[in-house]
Design a protein around this motif. Structure first.
Motif, short mmCIF file in Angstrom:
data_model
loop_
_atom_site.label_atom_id
_atom_site.label_comp_id
_atom_site.label_asym_id
_atom_site.label_seq_id
_atom_site.Cartn_x
_atom_site.Cartn_y
_atom_site.Cartn_z
N VAL A 6 0.73 -1.17 -0.07
CA VAL A 6 0.20 0.01 -0.17
C VAL A 6 1.03 1.39 0.13
CG1 VAL A 6 -1.90 1.24 1.37
CG2 VAL A 6 -2.04 -1.15 0.92
N CYS A 7 1.96 1.01 0.51
CA CYS A 7 3.00 2.32 0.54
C CYS A 7 3.24 2.77 -0.86
CB CYS A 7 4.01 2.21 1.30
SG CYS A 7 3.82 1.48 3.10
N PRO A 191 5.74 7.67 4.16
CA PRO A 191 6.76 7.98 5.06
C PRO A 191 6.75 6.86 6.09
CG PRO A 191 4.61 9.28 5.72
CD PRO A 191 4.27 8.65 4.53
N ALA A 192 8.04 6.84 6.58
CA ALA A 192 8.27 5.86 7.90
C ALA A 192 9.14 6.56 8.91
CB ALA A 192 8.91 4.58 7.15
N GLY A 193 9.19 6.09 10.02
CA GLY A 193 10.09 6.55 11.24
C GLY A 193 10.28 5.61 11.98
N LYS A 194 11.34 6.03 12.71
CA LYS A 194 11.85 5.02 14.00
C LYS A 194 12.34 6.04 15.24
CE LYS A 194 14.67 0.92 14.93
NZ LYS A 194 15.52 0.00 14.36
N VAL A 195 11.98 5.37 16.35
CA VAL A 195 12.66 5.92 17.52
C VAL A 195 13.17 5.01 18.42
CG1 VAL A 195 10.40 6.42 18.60
CG2 VAL A 195 12.55 7.59 19.35
N SER A 196 14.23 4.82 18.94
CA SER A 196 14.80 3.54 19.55
C SER A 196 15.78 4.23 20.57
CB SER A 196 15.34 2.38 18.74
OG SER A 196 16.35 3.05 18.32
N TYR A 197 15.93 3.21 21.69
CA TYR A 197 16.57 3.73 23.03
C TYR A 197 17.39 2.39 23.41
CZ TYR A 197 17.75 5.46 27.57
OH TYR A 197 18.51 5.53 28.95
N TYR A 210 4.99 2.98 9.92
CA TYR A 210 5.07 2.86 8.51
C TYR A 210 3.64 3.67 8.09
CZ TYR A 210 8.93 -0.07 9.19
OH TYR A 210 9.92 -0.64 9.50
N ALA A 211 3.42 4.29 7.00
CA ALA A 211 2.30 4.80 6.78
C ALA A 211 2.29 5.17 5.05
CB ALA A 211 1.96 6.25 7.23
N ASP A 212 1.10 5.13 4.41
CA ASP A 212 1.08 5.57 3.04
C ASP A 212 -0.33 6.57 3.03
OD1 ASP A 212 0.27 5.93 0.48
OD2 ASP A 212 1.31 4.21 -0.31
N TYR A 213 0.07 7.94 2.82
CA TYR A 213 -0.87 8.98 2.77
C TYR A 213 -1.68 9.01 1.52
CZ TYR A 213 1.29 10.43 7.21
OH TYR A 213 2.01 10.46 8.48
N GLY A 214 -1.50 8.15 0.62
CA GLY A 214 -2.01 8.14 -0.78
C GLY A 214 -1.24 9.39 -1.55
N GLU A 215 -2.06 10.07 -2.39
CA GLU A 215 -1.56 10.97 -3.48
C GLU A 215 -0.72 12.03 -2.75
OE1 GLU A 215 -3.01 13.20 -7.15
OE2 GLU A 215 -4.16 12.19 -6.17
N PHE A 216 0.50 12.14 -3.10
CA PHE A 216 1.32 13.09 -2.41
C PHE A 216 0.63 14.71 -2.39
CE2 PHE A 216 4.83 16.15 -2.38
CZ PHE A 216 5.40 15.87 -1.16
N GLN A 227 -1.58 2.95 8.09
CA GLN A 227 -0.94 3.36 9.07
C GLN A 227 -0.44 1.97 9.88
OE1 GLN A 227 -0.52 6.41 10.44
NE2 GLN A 227 -1.84 7.36 8.86
N GLN A 228 0.53 2.08 10.49
CA GLN A 228 0.97 0.68 11.12
C GLN A 228 2.13 1.25 12.11
OE1 GLN A 228 2.37 -2.29 8.44
NE2 GLN A 228 0.79 -3.52 9.05
N ILE A 229 2.02 0.54 13.11
CA ILE A 229 3.12 0.89 14.44
C ILE A 229 3.56 -0.51 14.67
CG2 ILE A 229 1.30 1.49 16.10
CD1 ILE A 229 3.48 3.72 16.91
N PHE A 230 4.86 -0.52 14.72
CA PHE A 230 5.63 -1.83 15.26
C PHE A 230 6.40 -1.40 16.54
CE2 PHE A 230 5.38 -5.10 12.12
CZ PHE A 230 5.01 -4.56 11.01
N ALA A 231 6.10 -2.46 17.59
CA ALA A 231 7.13 -2.35 18.59
C ALA A 231 8.08 -3.34 18.42
CB ALA A 231 6.65 -2.78 19.78
#
Lengths: 282, 452
Positions: A6-7, A191-197, A210-216, A227-231
């Motif tokens: 989908v992204c 877009p995708a992003g990560k924050v870790s410690y 992770y996401a896909d917002y569709g047409e820019f 919309q997806q979020i991973f631990a």
């Protein structure tokens, strides 16, 4: 990067939204490589081999009496996607990666899905930029029973920063389809992003988004966005090994709802240096 | 400016001192002593290569600072003026000085405030290749401390220096433009843009000119803040005659020498292969960064050639005696080196026996006793450990026993136990530390104190 089907295609959302509205199901997605890229490239004379194993616990299901999901693709529910990624360093600021995607599902065996090639360049260390910056271009093919778009291109700017125990990364992918349903829809934004410690030298943990917002230009509604979020956790057991695993939730209708992912990588050094000797930098 | 002070300058200084006496005791104090060397610490814009400029701080506007060459046991007075904007200090490395003259604040030597002047006054000993450098804290400021150009060679001439060579050269290795790099699976470390031999990158310096059959003595100092270097001269072998200024028991010949941070190696090279050659780092990445110099034989021309030396391992034992018959220590001092993780985006913290400086326990010494430091390196890093104001004998490195090798810096390998012996023969506070700036600044130091 083709980490979420989908992204790649905001067109998928729009077309499928209309087509699938009646059944109210989520649009299809193919989770072959679920990874937020860091800006570092593989060192020259070094090859990184990674196996991405992603199991969709709760994904798209087949229509009654059919082998296919409502989107016309093979369903993702209980599918195991294995991706082999081979990346070789060209010099200290570039690399090229090659992907082989496969899918395995009960009753379907193991299927070849497609292949991509992905060159990447980064801002060299000697530029002394305050953040790491790189950009990749991923081009490839995937079979039509696994993807509504077969030939795709993605440009992925990557920005990251490690400070103390914290690590932040963002990937701002722009996708374009050249053959398939999304062709008329132009460029999509994923877009995708990560924050870790870093809890210890070995164990780091955090979240990946992770996401896909569709047409820019004209993003899809939230309901139709991916919309997806991973631990996730990274295990830094050795400079030669990369281990990442996580569990992801997809709250929107267009997203596979539960995925388990794992990345196992091994670095191979072809420099023939002898560690500890006069020809080695190790 | 002149580095050495002439008699005329001294007398002129005397006159100026009289005129300025009313300005205070401080000026008068420096005016009425004869100075042997003057060092001025000041910012420097240094061109190390074509369009390669580094902004640094150096002595007397050059890198390395002036060569101080002085007879053993003859009193020397070195006036240091700090024209930089931060407190500084000059450590004379490898010399048996008093704590107040050693140039380490931790032992009691004063920091020199910006604009201030300090007089180092001591009797240089022992003979051999020593050096001087800043001993200031750098921390995360990778422009300060030994990352800068504040270093120079200090040669203490012994009475029995046979001088069995035809040409003598001082070569200093240094890495420039440090920044925090690495990370990923490991912790951050200092990485560099450029490397030089003396003040120039490869191809930017005048060649070293030699003639066939010359014996050339190279005094090689690694003045890098953190990097261990390997040096070779293409197609030639090197006979190691001294380490850290002290003659080695066995002058073995090697294709390349390893020089850890702060170590010195004296090698004699027989010039027996006419041509134009590269003398430089054995590893391509460092040579590409600039660490090399051309060696040109008389009547030879053309581009400098690099011949890869065979992959060489460094074994201190090949220059040492067999361990038999060595003096037994009176007291053993256990020291455990460990790191404490501070994040993949930071430097590690370092501990000796579970504590980081300045919280480490001061270790008491009794004059005349012989001590053995039993060093267990539990970390995954190498450590060029350094003992101030004393020389030690390397007695074991891992499983290998050795004797007779006198040094003031030795590289301790990861996950090993190594020992060095020294005699407590120079009373006063004595600093012990890893010479890697990123390690010493983050806790890898401790003090020895003599019991009264």
């Amino acid at each position: 990067m083709w980490y979420l089907d989908v992204c790649r295609r905001r067109g998928t959302f729009i077309v499928l939204f209309v087509a699938l509205a009646a059944v109210g199901g989520a649009c299809a997605q193919d989770n072959y490589e679920i990874q937020v890229y860091g800006s570092e490239t593989v060192a020259p004379q070094t090859t990184m081999v990674e196996l991405h194993s992603n199991f969709t616990v709760d994904g798209s299901k087949p229509l009654p009496g059919s082998s296919f999901a409502p989107d016309g693709l093979y369903p993702t529910n209980h599918a195991l996607h294995e991706t082999v990624e081979i990346t070789t360093g060209i010099n200290d600021w570039s690399e090229v990666g090659f992907y082989i995607f496969t899918s395995e599902r009960s009753g379907q065996g193991i299927d070849y899905v497609g292949s991509h090639i992905r060159p990447r360049v980064r801002a060299p260390d000697r530029w002394h930029w305050p953040v790491g910056v790189s950009i990749s271009a991923e081009f490839g093919y995937q079979r039509p029973v696994y993807a509504t778009d077969t030939w795709t291109l993605e440009l992925r700017p990557i920005i990251d920063k490690q400070f103390g125990r914290w690590y932040l990364a963002t990937n701002l992918a722009l996708d374009r389809s050249f053959h398939g349903q999304s062709v008329p829809l132009g460029v999509t934004f994923a877009p995708a992003g990560k924050v870790s410690y870093d809890f210890t030298r070995v164990i780091s943990a955090g979240f990946e988004y992770y996401a896909d917002y569709g047409e820019f230009i004209d993003p899809a509604t939230l309901h139709n966005q991916q919309q997806q979020i991973f631990a996730v956790s990274d295990l830094n057991v050795s400079p030669n090994w990369e281990i990442n695993f996580g569990v992801g939730l997809g709250p929107t209708a267009s997203t596979d709802h539960l995925i388990i992912k794992c990345i196992l990588g091994r670095r191979f050094d072809w420099s023939h240096q002898h560690p500890g000797t006069s020809d080695s930098t190790q | 400016m002149s580095d050495k002070t002439s008699r005329r300058e001294f007398l002129a200084g005397m006159g100026a001192g009289v005129l300025c006496a009313a300005l205070g005791d401080k000026l008068l104090a420096f005016a009425d002593v004869e100075l042997d060397y003057r060092l001025e610490i000041a910012p420097l814009r240094l061109e190390i290569g074509p369009k390669k400029i580094v902004q640094t701080v150096a002595y007397n506007g050059r890198v390395p600072g002036p060569l101080i060459r002085w007879p053993e046991n003859k009193r020397i007075r070195i006036q240091v003026t700090n024209r930089s904007d931060v407190p500084e200090i000059v450590h004379c490395h490898g010399l048996f000085t008093e704590p107040g003259m050693d140039g380490a604040m931790e032992e009691g030597s004063p920091m020199i405030a910006p604009g201030a002047t300090f007089l180092y006054d001591f009797i240089p000993r022992p003979a051999g290749f020593r050096w001087y450098h800043t001993h200031a804290f750098a921390g995360r400021n990778l422009k300060r401390g030994t990352y800068s150009g504040q270093f120079g060679c200090f040669y203490v001439e012994g009475k029995n220096d046979a001088g069995a060579y035809d040409q003598e050269l001082f070569l200093t290795l240094h890495d420039w433009n440090a920044y925090m790099g690495g990370g990923g699976d490991s912790s951050m470390d200092a990485v560099y843009d450029y490397g030089t031999i003396n003040d120039r990158m490869f191809g930017f310096a005048d060649p070293i000119r030699v003639t066939e059959n010359q014996r050339v003595l190279l005094h090689v100092l690694n003045a890098s803040a953190t990097v261990t270097h390997w040096i070779a001269l293409s197609g030639h072998e090197m006979q190691v005659v001294a380490m850290d200024g002290n003659p080695v028991p066995h002058a073995a010949t090697v294709p390349a020498v390893r020089v850890a941070t702060a170590e010195r190696v004296d090698v004699v090279v027989k010039m027996n292969r006419p041509g134009v050659w590269v003398l430089g780092e054995t590893r391509k990445a460092f040579r590409s960064a600039g660490m090399g110099i051309v060696v040109e034989y008389a009547n030879q021309s053309g581009p400098a050639q690099w011949i890869e030396p065979p992959a060489t391992t460094w074994d201190y034992a090949q220059f040492a005696n067999a361990p038999e018959g060595g003096q037994k220590p009176d007291i053993e001092i256990p020291m455990v080196f460990e790191s404490k993780f501070a994040g993949h985006g930071d430097f590690d913290r370092w501990m000796i026996n579970g504590k980081s400086f300045p919280h480490t326990d001061t270790i008491a010494l009794q004059q005349g006793k012989r001590y053995r430091l039993v060093m267990t390196n539990r970390s995954m890093d190498q450590h060029p450990i350094h003992l101030h104001r004393h020389t030690f004998e390397v007695t074991s490195l891992g499983e290998k026993k050795l004797g007779g090798l006198q040094k003031d810096v030795v590289l301790i390998e990861p996950q090993t136990v190594s020992t060095v012996d020294f005699t407590a023969n120079n009373p006063g506070s004595t600093l012990f530390h890893c010479h890697q700036q990123t390690h010493m600044d983050f806790g890898f130091m401790t003090l020895f104190a003599y019991r009264r």
